[in-house]
Scaffold this motif. Sequence first.
Motif, mmCIF file in Angstrom:
data_model
loop_
_atom_site.group_PDB
_atom_site.id
_atom_site.type_symbol
_atom_site.label_atom_id
_atom_site.label_comp_id
_atom_site.label_asym_id
_atom_site.label_seq_id
_atom_site.Cartn_x
_atom_site.Cartn_y
_atom_site.Cartn_z
ATOM 1 N N UNK A 84 0.810 -1.220 0.000
ATOM 2 C CA UNK A 84 0.000 0.000 0.000
ATOM 3 C C UNK A 84 0.845 1.272 0.000
ATOM 4 N N UNK A 85 2.135 1.097 0.054
ATOM 5 C CA UNK A 85 3.001 2.250 0.304
ATOM 6 C C UNK A 85 3.113 3.194 -0.888
ATOM 7 N N UNK A 86 3.117 4.485 -0.514
ATOM 8 C CA UNK A 86 3.372 5.528 -1.508
ATOM 9 C C UNK A 86 4.698 6.192 -1.180
ATOM 10 N N UNK A 87 5.461 5.536 -0.286
ATOM 11 C CA UNK A 87 6.727 6.105 0.178
ATOM 12 C C UNK A 87 7.769 6.109 -0.949
ATOM 13 N N UNK A 92 10.931 2.278 0.798
ATOM 14 C CA UNK A 92 10.455 0.973 0.301
ATOM 15 C C UNK A 92 11.555 -0.074 0.439
ATOM 16 N N UNK A 93 12.761 0.305 0.127
ATOM 17 C CA UNK A 93 13.892 -0.629 0.233
ATOM 18 C C UNK A 93 14.111 -1.036 1.686
ATOM 19 N N UNK A 94 13.914 -0.038 2.607
ATOM 20 C CA UNK A 94 14.094 -0.347 4.044
ATOM 21 C C UNK A 94 13.044 -1.345 4.518
ATOM 22 N N UNK A 95 11.766 -1.081 4.108
ATOM 23 C CA UNK A 95 10.685 -2.003 4.513
ATOM 24 C C UNK A 95 10.943 -3.386 3.931
#
Length: 236
Positions: A84-87, A92-95
């Motif tokens: 769901x991320x819009x980061x 995104x790489x960290x998650x």
Amino acid sequence: MSESDAVRELMEADRWIERVSAQRNHLPELEELKNVEEELRSLLKSLHEAEDALSPVEHAYDDAAKEADRLRTRASDLSARLAASTANARELAAISGELDHVRALLAVSEDRELELLLALEPLQEVVARIKERAQPGVARRTSLQSSILELQQTLDDELVSLRAQRQEKALHVSSAVLSRYDAALVRAGTSGAALVDAGRCDGCRIALSPLDLDRWKSQPADSFMACPECGRLLLA
Ligand SMILES: [Zn+2]
């Protein structure tokens, strides 16, 4: 009735009481109950040992299962956030990096959970087998306990009536002889008189000396010489 006959009846009543008391206290069921209880005690000891071996493995398994659950929840949260991320790309790489890490931990944790589950099964089986082995003994113990209670109650009732009959018979013995009889009964047990059988006192089984035997044979009627060994009044 001669005094000798009265003493003989009293002796027989006392011997009968003794037999019934001995029967009451030495029932074969009592012996069997003792053996069953011994077996159950030894099974209980084995059960405690088996449970002691099982308990730490159970706790370790619970802990491992909880840890795997926690990691599974964490992984699914991270996946959802990723989807769901819009980061930005860095976040995104960290998650995604954390998700990989959590999945690796989860794999280790699930291996551990499985390993403990496999260790748990044989230990649980030992506990279950011991419980199963104890079941017939537990049932037998209950049934023996109730038979013993019933048999002893019956014999106790019989003893009450035998003792009443015995008191009745004691009334036919003169007080002087009765006090000698009772003193011998207290000292020797079972009865206060005994029969002379083939030159032996049948109370203590000791042979009378030839002299005592002559004395006994030549005593006046109803004079009741005492056995020199056990003190019981000697009857023909
Ligand atoms: Zn004797």
